[in-house]
Write a protein that holds these residues in place. Structure first.
Motif, PDB file in Angstrom:
ATOM      1  N   GLN A  43       5.969   3.198  -6.120  1.00 24.40           N
ATOM      2  CA  GLN A  43       5.593   3.224  -4.788  1.00 24.40           C
ATOM      3  C   GLN A  43       4.082   3.854  -4.713  1.00 24.40           C
ATOM      4  OE1 GLN A  43       8.319   6.375  -2.997  1.00 24.40           O
ATOM      5  NE2 GLN A  43       6.341   7.087  -2.466  1.00 24.40           N
ATOM      6  N   ASN A  44       3.408   3.831  -3.378  1.00 23.57           N
ATOM      7  CA  ASN A  44       2.394   4.355  -3.257  1.00 23.57           C
ATOM      8  C   ASN A  44       2.357   6.122  -3.362  1.00 23.57           C
ATOM      9  OD1 ASN A  44       0.072   5.675  -1.922  1.00 23.57           O
ATOM     10  ND2 ASN A  44       0.287   4.418   0.033  1.00 23.57           N
ATOM     11  N   VAL A  45       1.621   6.441  -4.250  1.00 19.54           N
ATOM     12  CA  VAL A  45       1.717   7.886  -4.456  1.00 19.54           C
ATOM     13  C   VAL A  45       1.346   8.764  -3.368  1.00 19.54           C
ATOM     14  CG1 VAL A  45      -0.613   8.118  -5.491  1.00 19.54           C
ATOM     15  CG2 VAL A  45       1.135   9.721  -6.350  1.00 19.54           C
ATOM     16  N   LEU A  46       0.476   8.478  -2.402  1.00 16.11           N
ATOM     17  CA  LEU A  46      -0.097   9.430  -1.464  1.00 16.11           C
ATOM     18  C   LEU A  46       1.131  10.225  -0.725  1.00 16.11           C
ATOM     19  CD1 LEU A  46      -3.035   7.090  -0.050  1.00 16.11           C
ATOM     20  CD2 LEU A  46      -3.109   9.082  -1.787  1.00 16.11           C
ATOM     21  N   PRO A  47       2.156   9.460  -0.265  1.00 14.30           N
ATOM     22  CA  PRO A  47       3.000  10.432   0.547  1.00 14.30           C
ATOM     23  C   PRO A  47       3.775  11.412  -0.333  1.00 14.30           C
ATOM     24  CG  PRO A  47       3.526   8.225   0.790  1.00 14.30           C
ATOM     25  CD  PRO A  47       2.538   8.210  -0.408  1.00 14.30           C
ATOM     26  N   LEU A  48       3.470  11.463  -1.636  1.00 10.94           N
ATOM     27  CA  LEU A  48       4.136  12.480  -2.687  1.00 10.94           C
ATOM     28  C   LEU A  48       3.060  13.625  -2.984  1.00 10.94           C
ATOM     29  CD1 LEU A  48       5.625   9.974  -5.143  1.00 10.94           C
ATOM     30  CD2 LEU A  48       6.942  10.881  -3.127  1.00 10.94           C
ATOM     31  N   LEU A  49       2.131  13.406  -2.724  1.00 10.25           N
ATOM     32  CA  LEU A  49       1.024  14.443  -3.289  1.00 10.25           C
ATOM     33  C   LEU A  49       1.239  15.806  -2.634  1.00 10.25           C
ATOM     34  CD1 LEU A  49      -2.377  12.569  -2.893  1.00 10.25           C
ATOM     35  CD2 LEU A  49      -0.924  12.971  -4.952  1.00 10.25           C
ATOM     36  N   ASN A  50       1.673  16.133  -1.708  1.00  9.74           N
ATOM     37  CA  ASN A  50       1.874  17.530  -1.297  1.00  9.74           C
ATOM     38  C   ASN A  50       3.236  18.116  -1.603  1.00  9.74           C
ATOM     39  OD1 ASN A  50      -0.914  17.775  -0.685  1.00  9.74           O
ATOM     40  ND2 ASN A  50      -0.601  16.994   1.382  1.00  9.74           N
ATOM     41  N   GLY A  51       4.003  17.372  -2.380  1.00  9.50           N
ATOM     42  CA  GLY A  51       5.285  18.045  -2.702  1.00  9.50           C
ATOM     43  C   GLY A  51       6.255  17.830  -1.410  1.00  9.50           C
ATOM     44  N   ASN A  52       7.376  18.803  -1.461  1.00 11.55           N
ATOM     45  CA  ASN A  52       8.165  18.689  -0.434  1.00 11.55           C
ATOM     46  C   ASN A  52       8.560  17.258   0.009  1.00 11.55           C
ATOM     47  OD1 ASN A  52       8.621  21.373  -0.059  1.00 11.55           O
ATOM     48  ND2 ASN A  52       6.726  21.558   0.916  1.00 11.55           N
ATOM     49  N   CYS A  53       9.049  16.455  -0.952  1.00 15.25           N
ATOM     50  CA  CYS A  53       9.165  14.987  -0.790  1.00 15.25           C
ATOM     51  C   CYS A  53      10.548  14.657  -1.616  1.00 15.25           C
ATOM     52  CB  CYS A  53       8.190  14.157  -1.365  1.00 15.25           C
ATOM     53  SG  CYS A  53       7.645  14.670  -3.315  1.00 15.25           S
ATOM     54  N   GLU A  54      10.880  13.448  -1.022  1.00 15.78           N
ATOM     55  CA  GLU A  54      11.998  12.942  -1.926  1.00 15.78           C
ATOM     56  C   GLU A  54      11.684  11.671  -2.188  1.00 15.78           C
ATOM     57  OE1 GLU A  54      15.481  12.551   0.748  1.00 15.78           O
ATOM     58  OE2 GLU A  54      15.525  14.698   1.022  1.00 15.78           O
ATOM     59  N   PHE A  55      12.108  10.817  -3.224  1.00 13.73           N
ATOM     60  CA  PHE A  55      11.590   9.591  -3.826  1.00 13.73           C
ATOM     61  C   PHE A  55      12.893   9.129  -4.744  1.00 13.73           C
ATOM     62  CE2 PHE A  55       9.952  12.913  -6.480  1.00 13.73           C
ATOM     63  CZ  PHE A  55      10.368  12.648  -7.744  1.00 13.73           C
ATOM     64  N   GLU A  56      12.869   7.988  -4.965  1.00 13.51           N
ATOM     65  CA  GLU A  56      13.585   7.037  -6.008  1.00 13.51           C
ATOM     66  C   GLU A  56      12.808   6.729  -7.183  1.00 13.51           C
ATOM     67  OE1 GLU A  56      16.258   3.131  -5.551  1.00 13.51           O
ATOM     68  OE2 GLU A  56      16.492   4.562  -4.131  1.00 13.51           O
TER      69      GLU A  56
END
Length: 170
Positions: A43-56
């Motif tokens: 996926q696009n990495v930008l939404p993950l950069l600052n942590g506090n994230c969920e991903f698959e």
């Protein structure tokens, strides 16, 4: 450590961190070629950069990162940032040149999202190019042949935050 390796489909860096016991994930908009879908985020990495994230990951398993990443290593595309790519800004008609200037601006903005990420340790890798002027001089420049077992010549820059420069092995 929780490690995010951005713009990496090969999983070479991710695999080395996993071998050392870290919770590392590769992330790219293309599928991995390293053989570990359980470690790859497509996926696009930008939404993950600052942590506090969920991903698959590409094996379909959901993951959650509480807090910040401990380390981000980024390999943003260099096509419009490297010195060799600058010639296309002056080739062709005005419409073509404007398109290339727009692509360069997007490349710079993408690079800067990594530089400004909320993470204590960041490494951004790119060849010699415009970021030395636009952002800042790299913290170190090396060639692959500076390291044991490598013979290639390609100046590579690293911009570092909270990380020591590489030590050559040759």
């Amino acid at each position: 450590m929780k490690v995010l390796i951005a713009c990496e489909e090969s999983q070479r860096v991710c695999t080395e961190f996993r071998k050392r016991g870290h919770e590392a994930y590769s992330c790219d908009i293309t599928d991995q070629s390293g053989g570990h879908p359980e470690w790859h985020i497509m996926q696009n990495v930008l939404p993950l950069l600052n942590g506090n994230c969920e991903f698959e990951t590409t094996d379909g398993v959901k993951h959650k990162i509480d807090g910040k990443w401990d380390l981000i290593i980024a390999h943003p595309p260099c096509t419009r940032l490297c010195s060799s790519g600058q010639r296309w800004l002056y080739w062709g008609d005005e419409k073509y040149q404007e398109k290339k200037r727009k692509e360069q601006k997007e490349g710079i903005n993408f690079f800067m999202r990594f530089a400004n990420a909320d993470c204590p340790r960041i490494v951004i890798e790119n060849p010699v190019g415009i970021m030395s002027t636009y952002y800042k001089k790299p913290d170190c420049i090396y060639n692959p042949y500076d390291f044991e077992g490598e013979t290639e010549c390609k100046k590579t820059c690293l911009w570092l935050k909270g990380v020591e420069p590489l030590r050559t092995t040759r």
